[in-house]
Scaffold this active site. Structure first.
Site, PDB file in Angstrom:
ATOM      1  CD  GLU A 298      -7.208   3.753   1.898  1.00  0.00           C
ATOM      2  OE1 GLU A 298      -7.267   3.980   2.860  1.00  0.00           O
ATOM      3  OE2 GLU A 298      -6.623   3.136   1.213  1.00  0.00           O
TER       4      GLU A 298
ATOM      5  CD  GLU B  70      -4.623   3.386   8.332  1.00  0.00           C
ATOM      6  OE1 GLU B  70      -4.461   4.395   7.030  1.00  0.00           O
ATOM      7  OE2 GLU B  70      -3.805   2.211   8.365  1.00  0.00           O
TER       8      GLU B  70
ATOM      9  NE  ARG C 264      -4.075   2.361   0.552  1.00  0.00           N
ATOM     10  CZ  ARG C 264      -3.504   3.706   0.014  1.00  0.00           C
ATOM     11  NH1 ARG C 264      -2.207   3.844  -0.465  1.00  0.00           N
ATOM     12  NH2 ARG C 264      -4.060   4.737   0.359  1.00  0.00           N
TER      13      ARG C 264
ATOM     14  CG  HIS D 234      -5.914   8.751   5.453  1.00  0.00           C
ATOM     15  ND1 HIS D 234      -5.073   8.352   7.400  1.00  0.00           N
ATOM     16  CD2 HIS D 234      -4.622   7.841   5.587  1.00  0.00           C
ATOM     17  CE1 HIS D 234      -4.604   7.912   7.336  1.00  0.00           C
ATOM     18  NE2 HIS D 234      -5.004   6.368   5.863  1.00  0.00           N
TER      19      HIS D 234
ATOM     20  CG  HIS E 145       0.274   5.171   7.172  1.00  0.00           C
ATOM     21  ND1 HIS E 145      -0.212   6.713   7.608  1.00  0.00           N
ATOM     22  CD2 HIS E 145      -0.412   4.775   6.628  1.00  0.00           C
ATOM     23  CE1 HIS E 145      -1.414   7.098   7.340  1.00  0.00           C
ATOM     24  NE2 HIS E 145      -1.727   5.732   6.849  1.00  0.00           N
TER      25      HIS E 145
ATOM     26  CG  HIS F 105      -1.171   6.663   2.225  1.00  0.00           C
ATOM     27  ND1 HIS F 105      -1.285   4.923   2.144  1.00  0.00           N
ATOM     28  CD2 HIS F 105      -2.054   6.675   3.196  1.00  0.00           C
ATOM     29  CE1 HIS F 105      -1.610   4.184   3.385  1.00  0.00           C
ATOM     30  NE2 HIS F 105      -2.732   5.579   4.251  1.00  0.00           N
TER      31      HIS F 105
HETATM   32 MN    MN Z   1      -3.553   4.441   5.608  1.00  0.00          MN
END
Ligand code: MN
Ligand code: MN
Length: 394
Positions: free
Chosen positions: A168, A107, A98, A103, A146, A101
């Site tokens: 997401e 999370e 993943r 946000h 992360h 990124h």
């Molecule tokens: Mn995340």
């Protein structure tokens, strides 16, 4: 006692209520929700929908894994938390990654299966790295960047964000930031030549295959000190569950996982058992059902009550302070995660409340014999035991 409602798949309750259904109908779905087809007679009024299945969501398929989500868009009553279910693929040489990124919501995550390497960097540029195994958690505060990468065996996890509208797809990605910054600004920022800037990827990575992580010790950063354990991960799989008469519970909140602002209870209900009548004074509840079959009635202001059935992969939600129980109606164990956008887990047990009161006060309301009132249990039972009364009539 038999469950009349399970005897038939017609919307009929006794000889007088309801009637046969000619269709169009989807009998398989109706069988999955016997308490919606024939609701308990105690249901009343119109509560909003409080259930949505991950099986009814749109899947985003990527080279390296997949993702799907249940947000306020799918389940409008769930305003406090949204959930993402993500898979990162296994591989001998490359595994699903993943993309780096950050946000705009906190999370929280639960590893459903497999294992992953996580990285997070804080505001002092300290790196924290850890491996998260099945049953373990992490928490990434808003804005801290992360990554998540599957170890060789791959992984699947639940992400929960403390904003029901959070998607997401609404994350801030490393490559996206660079693609939307003028090249000469990137060159100036890093002191790079135009040729170097031209080498940067032009496509969106999001989830992609990458060389699998090496040993954890190789990734640990000397700047962060000993790095034995990360404050952003919690190895819930390593702590014992608290046994209850009808199952077991594990609570993780800021008391044992100090960084988290999202609290959780992992609850196992044995066959015949039930999460007792209770409510949560401080937050809405957001549930992911992990195994088994359940029913829940939610009681809210205005004499409203509505009953829902749940199976593995279903999301449920309960408004703050609304009364509810969660009953195992299957033949095997039933378990679910309950999440709260609050650093502290709190509940009020109906039985504990009544047991704590002066008995005369309870008797004045319920008009029950003294011995029944004095036998009320003051300690929180969490999950009460029962006998499996009637197997499902499939
Ligand atoms: Mn995340
Ligand atoms: Mn609850």
């Amino acid at each position: 006692m038999t469950r009349e409602r399970n005897r038939s798949i017609e919307p009929m309750d006794g000889p007088r209520l309801g009637g046969t259904e000619d269709g169009p109908r989807d009998v398989m779905r109706e069988r999955e929700h016997p308490d919606m087809l024939v609701p308990p007679r105690t249901d009343s009024g119109t509560l909003p929908n409080l259930r949505f299945s991950f099986s009814d969501t749109h899947m985003l398929l990527k080279d390296g894994g997949w993702t799907r989500e249940v947000t306020e868009r799918e389940l409008p009553a769930a305003t406090a938390i949204s959930g993402v279910n993500m898979r990162l693929n296994p591989g001998e040489h490359e595994t699903g990654l993943r993309e780096l990124h950050w946000h705009k919501a906190n999370e929280w995550a639960y590893m459903i299966s497999g294992a992953a390497r996580i990285t997070i960097v804080d505001t002092e540029a300290n790196l924290f790295v850890d491996d998260i195994e099945t049953g373990d958690l992490w928490f990434f505060p808003t804005g801290l960047p992360h990554s998540i990468q599957a170890l060789e065996q791959g992984c699947e996890f639940l992400l929960a964000f403390d904003d029901g509208g959070f998607s997401e797809n609404g994350t801030l990605l490393l490559t996206d930031f660079l693609r939307h910054t003028p090249p000469e600004v990137i060159a100036r920022n890093f002191g790079w030549s135009n040729e170097i800037v031209a080498m940067l990827p032009r496509d969106d990575l999001y989830i992609f295959p990458a060389p699998k992580p090496g040993s954890l010790s190789d990734d640990l950063d000397s700047k962060s000190g000993d790095s034995v354990g990360s404050p952003y991960s919690f190895h819930m799989s390593k702590i014992p569950a608290t046994a209850c008469p009808g199952g077991a519970t594990t609570v993780v909140d800021a008391r044992n996982f100090p960084v988290t602002t999202i609290s959780c209870a992992l609850i196992r209900v044995d066959p015949g058992g039930m999460r007792e009548l209770h409510w949560h004074p401080n937050a809405d509840e957001w549930q992911l059902f992990l195994e088994g079959e359940a029913r829940m009635t939610v009681f809210d202001t205005g004499s409203l009550a509505r009953t829902f059935n749940f199976r593995a992969g279903d999301v449920g939600t309960v408004p703050r302070a609304a009364g509810h129980y969660i009953e195992n109606i299957g033949n095997g164990p039933m378990s679910f995660l309950a999440l709260f956008a609050s650093p502290r887990y709190q509940d009020i047990s109906l039985q504990s409340w009544l047991a704590a009161l002066p008995p005369e006060l309870v008797k004045a309301h319920l008009r029950l014999p003294d011995d029944i009132i004095t036998a009320l249990k003051r300690e929180n039972q969490s999950v009460v035991a029962g006998t499996l009364q009637k197997l499902r009539n499939d």
